[in-house]
Design a protein around this motif. Structure first.
Motif, PDB file in Angstrom:
ATOM      1  N   LEU A 172      28.888 -41.447 -16.140  1.00 22.40           N
ATOM      2  CA  LEU A 172      27.820 -40.984 -15.249  1.00 22.40           C
ATOM      3  C   LEU A 172      28.343 -39.972 -14.232  1.00 22.40           C
ATOM      4  CD1 LEU A 172      25.930 -44.338 -14.486  1.00 22.40           C
ATOM      5  CD2 LEU A 172      25.230 -42.517 -16.053  1.00 22.40           C
ATOM      6  N   SER A 218      15.408 -39.525 -10.042  1.00 19.44           N
ATOM      7  CA  SER A 218      16.486 -38.536 -10.134  1.00 19.44           C
ATOM      8  C   SER A 218      17.132 -38.290  -8.782  1.00 19.44           C
ATOM      9  CB  SER A 218      15.958 -37.222 -10.723  1.00 19.44           C
ATOM     10  OG  SER A 218      14.937 -36.678  -9.905  1.00 19.44           O
ATOM     11  N   LYS A 243      19.446 -41.174  -8.049  1.00 19.69           N
ATOM     12  CA  LYS A 243      20.700 -41.076  -8.809  1.00 19.69           C
ATOM     13  C   LYS A 243      21.660 -40.094  -8.126  1.00 19.69           C
ATOM     14  CE  LYS A 243      18.794 -42.406 -13.297  1.00 19.69           C
ATOM     15  NZ  LYS A 243      18.414 -41.974 -14.670  1.00 19.69           N
ATOM     16  N   LEU A 302      23.100 -41.958  -5.252  1.00 27.07           N
ATOM     17  CA  LEU A 302      24.051 -42.944  -5.767  1.00 27.07           C
ATOM     18  C   LEU A 302      25.365 -42.291  -6.190  1.00 27.07           C
ATOM     19  CD1 LEU A 302      21.554 -45.132  -7.821  1.00 27.07           C
ATOM     20  CD2 LEU A 302      22.769 -45.855  -5.756  1.00 27.07           C
ATOM     21  N   ASN A 303      25.293 -41.080  -6.741  1.00 25.17           N
ATOM     22  CA  ASN A 303      26.517 -40.370  -7.110  1.00 25.17           C
ATOM     23  C   ASN A 303      27.395 -40.116  -5.890  1.00 25.17           C
ATOM     24  OD1 ASN A 303      25.708 -40.270  -9.777  1.00 25.17           O
ATOM     25  ND2 ASN A 303      25.012 -38.151  -9.707  1.00 25.17           N
ATOM     26  N   GLU A 310      15.583 -48.967 -13.821  1.00 30.64           N
ATOM     27  CA  GLU A 310      16.430 -47.830 -14.189  1.00 30.64           C
ATOM     28  C   GLU A 310      17.401 -47.498 -13.049  1.00 30.64           C
ATOM     29  OE1 GLU A 310      16.084 -43.086 -15.468  1.00 30.64           O
ATOM     30  OE2 GLU A 310      14.270 -44.343 -15.390  1.00 30.64           O
ATOM     31  N   MET A 311      16.916 -47.532 -11.811  1.00 31.95           N
ATOM     32  CA  MET A 311      17.791 -47.248 -10.669  1.00 31.95           C
ATOM     33  C   MET A 311      18.849 -48.343 -10.512  1.00 31.95           C
ATOM     34  SD  MET A 311      15.272 -45.564  -7.770  1.00 31.95           S
ATOM     35  CE  MET A 311      14.130 -46.948  -7.682  1.00 31.95           C
ATOM     36  N   TYR A 325      21.572 -47.942 -13.127  1.00 37.44           N
ATOM     37  CA  TYR A 325      22.446 -46.826 -12.779  1.00 37.44           C
ATOM     38  C   TYR A 325      23.410 -47.252 -11.661  1.00 37.44           C
ATOM     39  CZ  TYR A 325      23.649 -41.862 -12.166  1.00 37.44           C
ATOM     40  OH  TYR A 325      24.308 -40.657 -12.114  1.00 37.44           O
TER      41      TYR A 325
END
Length: 630
Positions: A19, A108, A111, A114-115, A155-156, A159
């Protein structure tokens, strides 16, 4: 591209590495530099090293691995050999993302957040949703508000899990539920406009559905059930049904019932601590350092963790006292600080940095093991979430280090984001203007009130007169222009703020210029301002589009309509100002009543103080008349 040969048990880490592959920018190859990945046997021992031939990462958890890998790559880029140690200062450290003030971060967008969190080593994200999550039993709950579906939340969570981040639902089960309770279905479960009706069977059926819906998509067995600032508790329908009862008893009875629901579903609950802490204060002040919570109150509090929220104080001693008094409540104490994304339309890094340094130092000293930084979006979520990055990096670094050097933070921030920290910090200058104290500790918000205030009424004109704010924003726009050309995840952010600075360079002192020209009967100056206002209409629309672009980049579209309305109102009022001044110049009007008025400094004791020009809600900035009410 750098080639690395990762050696060790990577089974738990492979999905997260995939990821983040575009973030780390290296290629895995057996021909690459050997990098040995070791699980530390010592709880808080974290280290990275490179001897010129081989690298080592010694980590304790998934999230610490991703932080250490990021640091290893940074160190490799600047040093031929290195050895760096860090430590886990907290068991959990993370952020709370506000999805309840109109800006609901898209999947999105989350994410992307989160990155960044993963690279910083943060391992907790609280998803604050008052009504912005799907509850199938109540179709009007979160209706047209961008609520998360079960599938989106799952989904979140999936991830986040691969990055070693626990995602925890953060909801409300008492107050702060105005948007949820305004529909007909809520009749019978509503005490006041934003507080549920305690004691009613239907209320607990409602809350159980909320709790189940909010927690089912997530792996975590933790839930934040809110319960802060429920000031109207027991004063509405409840009082007419039950008479006057003390709020502590009502609160306790309610919390016991809600905790019974969470336990039934195998959940560990936490609440904001303020409603209980206030019981010990003679003035009801949450930050009363003399608060003395009675022993009988402490003994009657149900089994729940207490979250102290404090992002206001810059001195460590205040946090020491408040955390000490919280520990007297005999519950696990969690500390919530904040990165000031809710100051207005721009972040306040000065306040964020000072409160974070003091708050986390105190948390370490007092043995607090769980901390998170709130990213509130008060009054419409005008500030883009990724403007928080400098504050998040400091919060994360202080979660692994005793202190953070300024030079070290600058260098690592540049590596993490691709931007100079000094340049990024230009966003701070939107509100730390001339006339404002260093670090903007009293939270002045000039950029917001100068953007939205009316050109003819000018509620803040006398407050900012003589400060040269037009020139301040002109200089800021020149500096920000350098950041617009970059092409990355943050490009829309800087395009928005550059355009905002351009608009404010003209609009900040527009009302002052209009009033001066009118009072001195300077027709030429008034004609010039008419042309400025016509150009401003176009610039304001460009700003609206730039703001919309950054909103849509990170958020769902719902909620943007509120800002469209604000921009539309501002552009429309500019049009009216053009027409009124033009009619005066053409002799159609004998006077301009709005400009004839003697302008007074803005007066609102709640929003004013030493070293600040003021702040407030949109409704207080645009008109002294009723914006919407009976």
């Amino acid at each position: 591209m750098l080639k690395l040969h990762l050696i060790g048990d990577l089974q738990d880490l492979e999905a997260g590495l995939k990821l983040l592959s575009h973030e780390y920018k290296f290629e895995e190859s057996e021909a690459g530099i050997p990098l040995e990945i070791q699980k530390s046997l010592v709880k808080d021992k974290l280290s990275i090293s490179y001897d010129g031939q081989k690298g080592i990462i010694e980590y304790t958890s998934k999230n610490s691995f991703f932080r250490l890998l990021n640091l290893w790559l940074y160190q490799y880029k600047k040093n031929t050999t290195f050895s760096v140690q860090e430590k886990d200062c907290f068991d959990k450290t993370g952020v709370m993302v506000d999805a309840s003030r109109n800006a609901v971060v898209s999947v999105s967008g989350m994410k992307l957040v989160l990155n960044y969190m993963a690279k910083l080593g943060l391992n907790l994200v609280m998803l604050y949703t008052e009504d912005t999550y799907e509850v199938k039993e109540y179709p009007y709950f979160g209706y047209l508000r961008g609520r998360y579906t079960h599938e989106e939340m799952k989904e979140m969570d999936d991830y986040a899990f691969e990055l070693g981040i626990e995602m925890v639902p953060c909801i409300q089960t008492l107050g702060h539920l105005f948007n949820a309770l305004k529909y007909e279905y809520a009749n019978g479960i509503k005490d006041t406009s934003d507080v549920v009706l305690v004691g009613e069977t239907k209320t607990y059926e409602f809350l159980e559905n909320l709790i189940q819906s909010a927690t089912k998509p997530f792996r975590s067995n933790h839930i934040h059930i809110g319960m802060d600032e429920a000031f109207g508790l027991g004063t509405g329908v409840y009082r007419s049904k039950n008479g006057i009862r003390d709020s502590f008893t009502i609160m306790n009875e309610h919390l016991e019932k809600v905790i019974a629901i969470t336990k039934k579903h195998g959940l560990e609950a936490m609440i904001w601590s303020d409603m209980y802490y206030r019981f010990g204060s003679k003035t009801g002040d949450y930050y009363d350092l003399e608060s003395d919570i009675p022993e009988e109150v402490i003994n009657d509090i149900p089994d729940v963790d207490m979250v102290l929220w404090d992002y206001y104080h810059e001195d460590e001693k205040t946090y020491d006292i408040l955390l000490g008094k919280h520990k007297e409540m005999k519950k696990k104490v969690i500390f919530a600080g904040g990165v000031w994304t809710w100051n207005g339309i721009a972040p306040n890094y000065g306040k964020s940095f000072e409160t974070t340094k003091a708050g986390l130092a105190s948390a370490k000293k007092n043995g607090i093991r769980e901390v998170f930084a709130t990213l509130w979006g008060d009054d419409g979520g005008e500030t883009p979430i990724l403007s928080a990055l400098p504050g998040l990096q400091l919060f994360a670094d202080l979660s692994y280090r005793d202190e953070v050097g300024e030079a070290q933070m600058r260098e690592e921030f540049q590596y993490n984001t691709g931007y100079s920290l000094k340049k990024f910090m230009l966003l701070n200058d939107f509100d730390e203007t001339p006339g404002v104290m260093e670090n903007n500790l009293n939270t002045s918000a000039a950029s917001k009130f100068l953007l939205w205030q009316d050109p003819l009424l000018g509620l803040y004109d006398q407050t900012v007169a003589g400060l040269g704010l037009g020139e301040h924003y002109q200089n800021l726009s020149i500096q920000l222009k350098e950041l617009v050309s970059k092409e990355n995840d943050l490009t829309p952010l800087f395009e928005f703020y550059h355009t905002l600075a351009v608009v404010l360079s003209v609009k900040a002192e527009l009302g002052i210029r209009l009033k001066t020209a009118y009072d001195t009967d300077n027709k030429d100056a008034l004609k010039n301002e008419v042309e400025q206002m016509k150009a401003l209409q176009r610039s304001l629309n460009e700003l609206r589009i730039a703001h919309r672009n950054v909103w849509m980049e990170y958020n769902k579209p719902f909620g943007w309509e509120v800002l469209d309305i604000r921009y539309g109102g501002t552009i429309s009022r500019m049009s009216t100002a053009v027409d009124r001044v033009t009619d005066y110049l053409n002799g159609k009007l004998d006077e301009i009543s709005e400009l004839k008025e003697n302008k007074l400094p803005f007066s609102n004791p709640y929003y004013l103080g030493e070293g600040t020009l003021g702040r407030g809600l949109y409704k207080d900035m645009v008109t002294p008349s009723k914006l919407s009410d009976v």
